[in-house]
Design an enzyme around this catalytic site. Structure first.
Site, PDB file in Angstrom:
ATOM      1  CE  LYS A 114      -1.340   2.056  25.247  1.00 59.09           C
ATOM      2  NZ  LYS A 114      -0.338   3.110  24.988  1.00 59.09           N
ATOM      3  CD  GLU A 155     -13.107   4.247  14.839  1.00 64.99           C
ATOM      4  OE1 GLU A 155     -12.884   5.406  14.438  1.00 64.99           O
ATOM      5  OE2 GLU A 155     -12.799   3.840  15.988  1.00 64.99           O
ATOM      6  N   GLY A 210       0.339   3.273  20.297  1.00 66.65           N
ATOM      7  CA  GLY A 210      -0.293   2.562  19.201  1.00 66.65           C
ATOM      8  C   GLY A 210       0.508   2.547  17.916  1.00 66.65           C
ATOM      9  NE  ARG A 211       2.413   8.709  16.892  1.00 69.51           N
ATOM     10  CZ  ARG A 211       1.716   9.109  17.963  1.00 69.51           C
ATOM     11  NH1 ARG A 211       0.595   8.499  18.278  1.00 69.51           N
ATOM     12  NH2 ARG A 211       2.151  10.106  18.710  1.00 69.51           N
ATOM     13  CD  GLU A 231      -1.998   9.243  15.727  1.00 72.31           C
ATOM     14  OE1 GLU A 231      -3.101   9.279  15.147  1.00 72.31           O
ATOM     15  OE2 GLU A 231      -1.556   8.231  16.303  1.00 72.31           O
ATOM     16  CG  HIS A 267       3.776   7.003 -16.079  1.00 70.99           C
ATOM     17  ND1 HIS A 267       4.047   7.325 -17.381  1.00 70.99           N
ATOM     18  CD2 HIS A 267       4.723   6.101 -15.710  1.00 70.99           C
ATOM     19  CE1 HIS A 267       5.102   6.641 -17.797  1.00 70.99           C
ATOM     20  NE2 HIS A 267       5.529   5.896 -16.803  1.00 70.99           N
ATOM     21  CE  LYS A 292     -11.318   7.907  18.839  1.00 67.59           C
ATOM     22  NZ  LYS A 292     -10.031   7.330  19.264  1.00 67.59           N
TER      23      LYS A 292
END
Length: 512
Positions: free
Chosen positions: A198, A204, A257-258, A343, A374, A484
């Site tokens: 964005k 990263e 963003g999400r 978030e 399982h 961060k």
């Protein structure tokens, strides 16, 4: 009566209501299935499929629905919904609107027009690539993190396992092993790089992007920057970084963003599926938007789901909620929902900054059936934690193997919900199942671009509805920033830390 006192009165009333068992609820109401199970048709533009939402195995009843309707009114759900869809600055802490629905054609007229224009730009580039304008392209390395990676990864894994126009490899982790594995699958001569950020500053993402560029250079690609597509709300920074403006696909600052999969962040999905497939994906989401915008009270499916979420979190003290997809193609859905829900609603203050008066987001987790049976279902059936469960599956299989595979899969999915509810008593405690454990089921006709778009949009609106009932802002995420900032201070050097952190830095060969 003030708004706060009205909200408190609604909660007090809800807490005072009897909580019958699931068996008692079914016994007392022969029409329970009809009341709490609803099929939603998505329409031909979304592929013509539908989804059945079944909440009959939850503890919601007419009294609780009425109580939550009163709470929604006290929280002005209708007003908050209108503010969201009208493009008002509902993200009050950052002074922004939250206009992801406009990317699907539902929202403020000017924002929808802008979204359609930007989609046209993305469509033109996708079709040019498919037509060979950039040479033969067989692979795309999509680099992002958070919402810029989770959404594309989910959609690609769900929809593009077979017959993809371009093979997409999504990279998020700064750990070089992730990028190295993706690069190993691709040929530099026929590979594009998509950089999704964005701000176009995310450390990263930009570090991975530099390494991907170096990979192209070392392979002798003549114009590495000519192989890069930028997906960003900061197009000037992308151009400054070196991407030609013809390959910069912007999206609005008002798209979080999400919630950004519907914008140019969906470029890799469109590149893999083709534009028609991406359009169907958008239309499936838009079908949910239109339902969410018009349905009132418990007839509004995302709001009804939020009623259930709040029942278990606030009234029953459940700290987690699980999602199990009985479809291998939806293996990444629990990961996607973790970010979307935790978030968004993992907050401790209300819209006005006051401390909240109870739990907010449940801890979202899950897995894939039948694998999870399982592994974690022992706890669900006999553990001391009561965990509300969502089951999601498709009537149509996603493969051409013996139909026995899918028949056994569906039988297991439905059997788990039945077993959680019914339980089975035994005088041998180790073999006794308490039952009365809740689950909901979302049964789709087929996993297609339209139904996946609808499922994701449903959960977006469910997350928003929960936030309204809690009185919080689901569109900021300041909690991700502190760590961060400290990481950047370590990089700069000279910062002081606690003895434990200082020792760990020294042991790893890093200096503060």
């Amino acid at each position: 009566m003030s708004t706060n006192s009205t909200v408190q009165a609604a909660w007090d009333h809800l807490k005072s209501l009897p909580k019958p068992t699931l068996a008692d609820l079914f016994a007392a109401d022969p029409a329970r299935l009809e009341t709490f199970s609803t099929r939603l048709e998505l329409g031909e533009e979304a592929g013509g499929d539908g989804i059945r939402f079944d909440w009959s195995k939850t503890h919601l009843d007419a009294a609780h629905i009425a109580g939550f309707d009163a709470l929604a009114a006290a929280r002005d759900f209708a007003g908050r919904r209108a503010a969201l869809l009208n493009g008002e600055k509902i993200n009050n802490t950052e002074g922004r609107a939250a206009e992801h629905t406009a990317q699907r054609g539902v929202g403020r007229e000017s924002s929808v027009e802008e979204a359609m224009a930007l989609h046209g730009r993305t469509k033109a580039l996708v079709e040019a690539i498919h037509e060979g304008a950039l040479g033969p392209i067989h692979h795309l390395i999509h680099i992002g993190i958070g919402g810029s990676a989770l959404g594309p990864a989910l959609a690609i894994d769900a929809l593009a396992r077979h017959g993809a126009h371009v093979h997409v490899h999504v990279v998020a982790n700064i750990d070089g092993c992730a990028l190295e594995a993706a690069l190993a699958k691709a040929d530099p001569e026929t590979t594009l790089i998509a950089v999704a950020s964005k701000t176009f500053t995310t450390i990263e993402t930009m570090t991975n992007a530099h390494s991907a560029l170096n990979w192209l250079k070392e392979a002798g690609v003549e114009d590495p920057y000519g192989r890069v597509v930028a997906l960003t709300a900061s197009p000037d920074k992308a151009v400054e970084w070196g991407v030609d403006e013809t390959r910069v696909l912007p999206f609005p600052e008002s798209v979080g963003g999400r919630y950004s999969l519907w914008s140019s962040i969906g470029f890799p999905v469109a590149l893999a599926l083709g534009w028609d497939g991406f359009t169907e994906f958008l239309e499936g989401a838009a079908a949910i938007d239109r339902h969410f915008a018009s349905a009132e009270g418990a007839e509004n499916l995302p709001l009804r789901a939020a009623y259930g979420d709040q029942f278990y979190s606030r009234l029953m003290g459940c700290q987690t909620r699980a999602c199990f997809a009985y479809d291998e193609r939806l293996a990444l859905l629990p990961d996607y929902l973790q970010q979307l829900e935790m978030e968004s609603n993992g907050k401790a203050v209300t819209f006005d900054g006051a401390p909240v008066d109870g739990p907010t987001s449940a801890i979202t987790w899950g897995g894939v059936g039948t694998d999870a049976q399982h592994a974690v279902f022992q706890l669900l059936h006999q553990g001391t934690h009561v965990v509300p469960v969502d089951f999601i599956t498709s009537i149509a299989p996603g493969h051409d193997l013996d139909p026995a595979h899918h028949r056994i899969l569906l039988m297991n999915c439905f059997a788990q919900g039945a077993a959680l509810m019914a339980g089975r008593h035994s005088d041998d405690g180790a073999r006794s199942y308490p039952g009365n454990r809740p689950s909901a089921t979302m049964l789709i006709d087929d996993l297609s671009p339209g139904t996946l778009g609808a499922l994701i949009a449903f959960h977006e609106h469910r997350t928003f509805a929960n936030a309204v009932l809690l009185g919080i802002n689901p569109f900021d995420q300041f909690g991700v920033e502190l760590g961060k900032e400290i990481a950047k201070s370590i990089e700069k050097g000279g910062a002081q830390f606690d003895p434990s952190t200082t020792a760990l830095l020294a042991e790893a060969g890093l200096s503060a």
